[in-house]
Motif scaffolding. Structure first.
Motif, mmCIF file in Angstrom:
data_model
loop_
_atom_site.group_PDB
_atom_site.id
_atom_site.type_symbol
_atom_site.label_atom_id
_atom_site.label_comp_id
_atom_site.label_asym_id
_atom_site.label_seq_id
_atom_site.Cartn_x
_atom_site.Cartn_y
_atom_site.Cartn_z
ATOM 1 N N GLN A 190 0.813 -1.215 0.000
ATOM 2 C CA GLN A 190 0.000 0.000 0.000
ATOM 3 C C GLN A 190 0.846 1.265 0.000
ATOM 4 N N GLN A 191 1.973 1.257 0.672
ATOM 5 C CA GLN A 191 2.816 2.454 0.756
ATOM 6 C C GLN A 191 3.370 2.879 -0.602
ATOM 7 N N ASP A 192 3.366 1.983 -1.596
ATOM 8 C CA ASP A 192 3.891 2.281 -2.935
ATOM 9 C C ASP A 192 2.803 2.698 -3.913
ATOM 10 N N LEU A 193 1.557 2.759 -3.456
ATOM 11 C CA LEU A 193 0.423 3.004 -4.350
ATOM 12 C C LEU A 193 -0.061 4.442 -4.254
ATOM 13 N N TRP A 194 -0.303 5.048 -5.404
ATOM 14 C CA TRP A 194 -0.761 6.435 -5.481
ATOM 15 C C TRP A 194 -1.907 6.538 -6.468
ATOM 16 N N GLY A 195 -2.968 7.212 -6.073
ATOM 17 C CA GLY A 195 -4.132 7.379 -6.924
ATOM 18 C C GLY A 195 -4.008 8.607 -7.807
ATOM 19 N N ILE A 196 -4.365 8.424 -9.080
ATOM 20 C CA ILE A 196 -4.334 9.506 -10.054
ATOM 21 C C ILE A 196 -5.570 9.413 -10.949
ATOM 22 N N ASN A 197 -5.773 10.451 -11.731
ATOM 23 C CA ASN A 197 -6.791 10.440 -12.779
ATOM 24 C C ASN A 197 -6.085 10.768 -14.085
ATOM 25 N N ASP A 214 -5.015 13.334 -7.553
ATOM 26 C CA ASP A 214 -6.132 13.624 -6.658
ATOM 27 C C ASP A 214 -6.855 12.335 -6.317
ATOM 28 N N SER A 215 -6.668 11.874 -5.083
ATOM 29 C CA SER A 215 -7.347 10.663 -4.648
ATOM 30 C C SER A 215 -7.347 10.591 -3.130
ATOM 31 N N MET A 216 -8.422 10.091 -2.597
ATOM 32 C CA MET A 216 -8.509 9.887 -1.147
ATOM 33 C C MET A 216 -7.445 8.909 -0.651
ATOM 34 N N ILE A 217 -7.036 7.946 -1.474
ATOM 35 C CA ILE A 217 -6.040 6.976 -1.011
ATOM 36 C C ILE A 217 -4.672 7.613 -0.799
ATOM 37 N N ASN A 218 -4.478 8.826 -1.306
ATOM 38 C CA ASN A 218 -3.186 9.503 -1.162
ATOM 39 C C ASN A 218 -3.010 10.162 0.206
ATOM 40 N N ILE A 219 -4.071 10.298 0.964
ATOM 41 C CA ILE A 219 -3.966 10.932 2.285
ATOM 42 C C ILE A 219 -3.282 9.949 3.224
ATOM 43 N N ASN A 237 2.310 12.597 3.616
ATOM 44 C CA ASN A 237 1.415 13.118 2.578
ATOM 45 C C ASN A 237 0.076 13.436 3.226
ATOM 46 N N ARG A 238 -0.192 14.716 3.392
ATOM 47 C CA ARG A 238 -1.387 15.152 4.127
ATOM 48 C C ARG A 238 -2.517 15.625 3.221
ATOM 49 N N SER A 239 -2.383 15.441 1.921
ATOM 50 C CA SER A 239 -3.414 15.916 0.996
ATOM 51 C C SER A 239 -3.881 14.781 0.088
ATOM 52 N N ARG A 240 -4.902 15.061 -0.695
ATOM 53 C CA ARG A 240 -5.384 14.111 -1.698
ATOM 54 C C ARG A 240 -4.449 14.064 -2.890
ATOM 55 N N GLY A 241 -3.550 15.034 -2.974
ATOM 56 C CA GLY A 241 -2.555 15.066 -4.044
ATOM 57 C C GLY A 241 -1.353 14.211 -3.672
ATOM 58 N N VAL A 242 -0.268 14.417 -4.389
ATOM 59 C CA VAL A 242 1.009 13.774 -4.074
ATOM 60 C C VAL A 242 1.966 14.922 -3.778
#
Length: 117
Positions: free
Chosen positions: A60-67, A81-86, A92-97
């Motif tokens: 999970q630590q290697d996974l980042w959500g994008i569109n 921009d993804s909730m999984i990025n928080i 990482n404190r945002s929905r971004g990276v």
């Protein structure tokens, strides 16, 4: 629920566009595994693609959500921009990276898996 698909070999934008037609039209959700060099696309939620990758051995630590915006070119076609990025535990404190190096790794991986046509 739409099942995602793991991409580990190059795929065309046209193929992604066909997948996107069934969901959001001109864009598609994806989760990138920066350690394994793969991504999952096509789940209804980023969490669906994340779960698919974890089922297949990703951490999970290697996974980042994008569109991916299939009608865009250059850096604008990838949106971080993804909730999984928080992940406060990973800084990482945002929905971004938040980390620029991680964003660069994600862009390079996406460009290798979805080469310009």
């Amino acid at each position: 629920m739409t099942a995602g698909r793991i991409i580990s070999q190059p795929i065309s934008r046209a193929d992604l566009a066909r997948m996107a037609e069934d969901q959001f039209g001109d864009w598609i959700k994806a989760v990138v595994d920066v350690a394994r060099g793969s991504m999952a696309v096509g789940g209804d939620l980023h969490a669906d693609d994340e779960a698919l990758l974890i089922e297949h051995g990703s951490s999970q630590q290697d996974l980042w959500g994008i569109n991916l915006y299939l009608d865009e070119e250059g850096p604008d076609w990838v949106e971080f921009d993804s909730m999984i990025n928080i992940r406060p535990g990973q800084g990482n404190r945002s929905r971004g990276v938040d980390d620029e190096r991680t964003r660069e790794r994600i862009r390079a991986l996406v460009d290798s898996l979805v080469p310009a046509e």
